[in-house]
Motif scaffolding. Structure first.
Motif, short mmCIF file in Angstrom:
data_model
loop_
_atom_site.label_atom_id
_atom_site.label_comp_id
_atom_site.label_asym_id
_atom_site.label_seq_id
_atom_site.Cartn_x
_atom_site.Cartn_y
_atom_site.Cartn_z
N LYS A 1 -2.42 -11.17 4.60
CA LYS A 1 -1.31 -11.43 3.67
C LYS A 1 -1.00 -10.16 2.88
CE LYS A 1 -2.46 -16.32 3.28
NZ LYS A 1 -1.44 -16.69 4.26
N LEU A 2 -0.02 -9.42 3.36
CA LEU A 2 0.40 -8.20 2.67
C LEU A 2 1.66 -8.47 1.87
CD1 LEU A 2 -0.08 -5.42 5.39
CD2 LEU A 2 -1.74 -6.37 3.79
N PRO A 3 1.78 -7.87 0.70
CA PRO A 3 3.03 -8.02 -0.07
C PRO A 3 4.17 -7.29 0.62
CG PRO A 3 1.60 -6.40 -1.10
CD PRO A 3 0.80 -7.02 0.01
N ILE A 4 5.38 -7.75 0.34
CA ILE A 4 6.58 -7.12 0.90
C ILE A 4 7.25 -6.30 -0.20
CG2 ILE A 4 8.88 -7.56 1.82
CD1 ILE A 4 7.76 -9.99 3.24
N VAL A 5 7.59 -5.06 0.12
CA VAL A 5 8.33 -4.19 -0.79
C VAL A 5 9.72 -4.01 -0.17
CG1 VAL A 5 8.46 -1.90 -1.84
CG2 VAL A 5 6.24 -3.03 -1.57
N VAL A 6 10.73 -4.62 -0.81
CA VAL A 6 12.06 -4.71 -0.20
C VAL A 6 13.08 -3.83 -0.91
CG1 VAL A 6 12.74 -6.73 -1.58
CG2 VAL A 6 13.83 -6.32 0.64
N PRO B 1 -8.20 -7.72 -3.46
CA PRO B 1 -6.99 -8.40 -2.99
C PRO B 1 -6.92 -8.37 -1.46
CG PRO B 1 -6.48 -6.83 -4.75
CD PRO B 1 -7.90 -6.58 -4.34
N ALA B 2 -6.19 -9.33 -0.91
CA ALA B 2 -6.06 -9.42 0.55
C ALA B 2 -5.35 -8.21 1.14
CB ALA B 2 -5.31 -10.69 0.92
N SER B 3 -4.60 -7.47 0.30
CA SER B 3 -3.85 -6.32 0.81
C SER B 3 -4.72 -5.08 0.99
CB SER B 3 -2.69 -6.00 -0.13
OG SER B 3 -3.18 -5.70 -1.44
#
Length: 561
Positions: free
Chosen positions: A96-101, A301-303
């Motif tokens: 589960k990686l965060p998205i940087v949009v 964190p999962a990232s």
């Protein structure tokens, strides 16, 4: 039923086709249809490259071997964009990686699909750009990052990043959703394009007792009959977007702003309004999800992903390595500098321009503890009825201590400024330092002065509350929400400060305008407004000015070298 013979069949087909063409020319509904294809979009036709997704590893110095990673999503949202994200998530195998949009918008239906995909996978999202180090996503056969454990490296930043038009619908799918004050999120009315298509059908039928029985119908040609656009949201689409935002837990204020903003412009939403609409979950920025320090926390964190350091590191030819030690698994974090408990001392300005009538103040430096309010009370009792301003320099500390100290400050009607005190002669904490008449000599300096964590709560008790342009003030969640909220209301501080304290999970510096907007500060002036050498020549003279005899004033003036 009498079957048609082949000759009759040929004659029938010929007749059928002729009738079809003539009826099409007249636009008869039985044979020709004006198909209206509704294509909602919230953007101009040309929005640049299609959105691409790449996994990026932080290139911040010192974060290896365990660094945060994220999905960089940059470009226009198109019909095929959700499939690209699915492919990226599948390759991550459940990570589960965060998205940087960073996106100007695009196709609404695709944005809704993206938002649901993000929510289904429980991903966080932030508006931001990625600055790549080494290989870039559009570079072919790049080998610069080979052997480093990741294809792409970089750092994420918010300055100038955008999420406009349809992008906020995608953004709404995140679990944690942050924009930050230097990024932009904007909405406007949806543009719906209707495409008219003229269709030519071929129908096969047979006659049964004088009536046609249709056996099959198929399209044999399509022709574009033009298109037109509307700039008002139709009711079915409005209901669809309303249901989606409710599903994502986002307030309908977003939809109302979309409807009221012309398609030709963009309404940028400010952070506080986004918070009220629940479009963002905190007032943090992209570094909440990508900062290299994340991977030094426990639990990780999962990232975060650890890339083992190779056992054998190549050395330049001819280099001799003596007494080689094992390669460390990571850079050691220097031990946190211990901050002494807050102490209060009386200080008199030593600038020769003010003698013999100089300002005096209370220097408050160190960490706030449960004993801080009592220490302050004792010092205030020692000066009697004199109202001296407090010059504070503190990283924060005990919340309850800050609340009690702030109430004491308001009770005594004292002013407070954030700055540090430079002492002349000796420091209060020096064992061999003795202040003459219990008063130290010094100057206030904005630069290097700070007020963090629980310190702004104590500052809020001041009548005048000043933070100069070179001082720093930062906030983050400190607990005791109900007590802090009630206290700030008592101090007539706006709700924005409580919101920031409550929702910033990492330390966040506030700029001067924001402090003033929240009501935390009463002006843009610095500590000099209360301690500067010229204030004692003003009328009426401030209460913290005190004149001493000429001999004493001369003796207290620093010797010039």
């Amino acid at each position: 039923m009498v079957p048609w013979r082949r000759l009759h069949s040929q004659a029938w087909w010929s007749l059928g086709l002729i009738c079809l063409v003539s009826l099409l020319a007249m636009g008869h509904a039985a044979f020709a249809a004006d198909a209206k294809k509704s294509t909602p979009e919230k953007s101009t036709p040309d929005l640049g490259p299609t959105m691409r997704f790449v996994v990026v590893r932080s290139s911040a110095p010192g974060c290896e071997p365990n660094c945060p990673e994220w999905i960089s999503a940059e470009g226009t949202i198109e019909a095929g964009t959700p499939a690209l994200l699915k492919r990226t998530l599948k390759a991550l195998g459940g990570r589960k990686l965060p998205i940087v949009v960073d996106s100007p918008g695009g196709n609404v239906e695709a944005a809704l699909t993206l938002g649901r995909l993000i929510r289904k996978n429980k991903l966080d999202i932030a508006v931001g750009k990625t600055r790549f180090a080494g290989c870039l996503p559009d570079m072919k056969n790049c080998k610069e990052n080979d052997g480093k454990g990741a294809r792409y490296f970089g750092d994420a930043y918010g300055n100038g990043a955008i999420c406009n038009s349809a992008c906020p619908l995608m953004f709404s799918g995140g679990i944690r959703r942050v924009v930050g004050e230097w990024a932009f999120l904007g909405v406007h009315q949806i543009t719906t394009t209707y495409i008219r298509t003229k269709l030519l059908y071929r129908t096969t039928y047979r006659m049964v007792k004088g009536k046609k029985k249709i056996l099959s119908t198929r399209v044999v040609s399509r022709k574009n009959a033009g298109s037109y656009k509307t700039y008002e949201m139709n009711k079915p689409l409005e209901r669809k977007l309303e249901a989606y935002l409710k599903e994502m837990g986002v307030g309908l204020g977003v939809l109302e702003t979309m409807k009221s903003t012309p398609a030709s412009s963009i309404q940028q939403l400010v952070p506080y309004d986004m918070l009220q609409m629940n479009l963002v979950t905190s007032l943090d920025a992209v570094d909440l999800l990508t900062a290299p320090t994340l991977c030094k926390s426990d639990p990780l964190p999962a990232s975060c992903r650890e890339v083992p350091v190779p056992a054998n590191i190549a050395k330049p030819a001819g280099e001799v390595v003596a007494n080689a030690e094992p390669v460390p698994s990571g850079l050691e974090t220097p031990p946190a500098q211990e901050v002494a408990d807050m102490r209060f001392v009386l200080v008199r300005g030593t600038n020769p321009l003010c003698n013999p009538n100089c300002p005096e103040w209370i220097s408050a430096e160190g960490a706030i503890t449960a004993d801080t309010p009592e220490k302050l009370r004792q010092l205030l009792d020692s000066v009697g009825d004199r109202r001296l301003p407090i010059v504070i320099n503190s990283p924060g500390g005990d919340v309850l201590g800050a609340l009690a100290a702030g109430r004491l400050i308001r009770e005594r009607k004292l002013d407070v400024a954030v700055a540090r005190t430079d002492f002349i002669g000796c420091e209060p904490r020096q064992a061999d330092c003795t202040a003459e008449d219990g008063i130290y000599s010094g100057l206030t300096v904005d630069a290097g002065g700070g007020c963090g964590s629980a310190c702004p709560i104590m500052l809020a008790g001041g009548v005048k509350r000043l933070v100069g342009p070179r001082a720093q003030l930062s906030v983050h969640s400190v607990g005791q929400e109900q007590k802090v909220k009630a206290y700030l209301e008592d101090m007539a501080i706006g709700p924005g400060l409580f919101t920031a304290i409550q929702l910033y999970s990492v330390e966040r510096q506030l700029d001067l305008d924001r402090m003033l907007k929240y009501g935390l500060t009463t002006g843009h002036q610095s500590a000099d407004e209360l301690t500067g050498p010229g204030i004692c020549r003003s009328e009426p003279r401030p209460e913290n000015c005190r004149e001493i005899s000429g001999a004493k004033a001369q003796a207290s003036t620093p010797v010039k070298s």
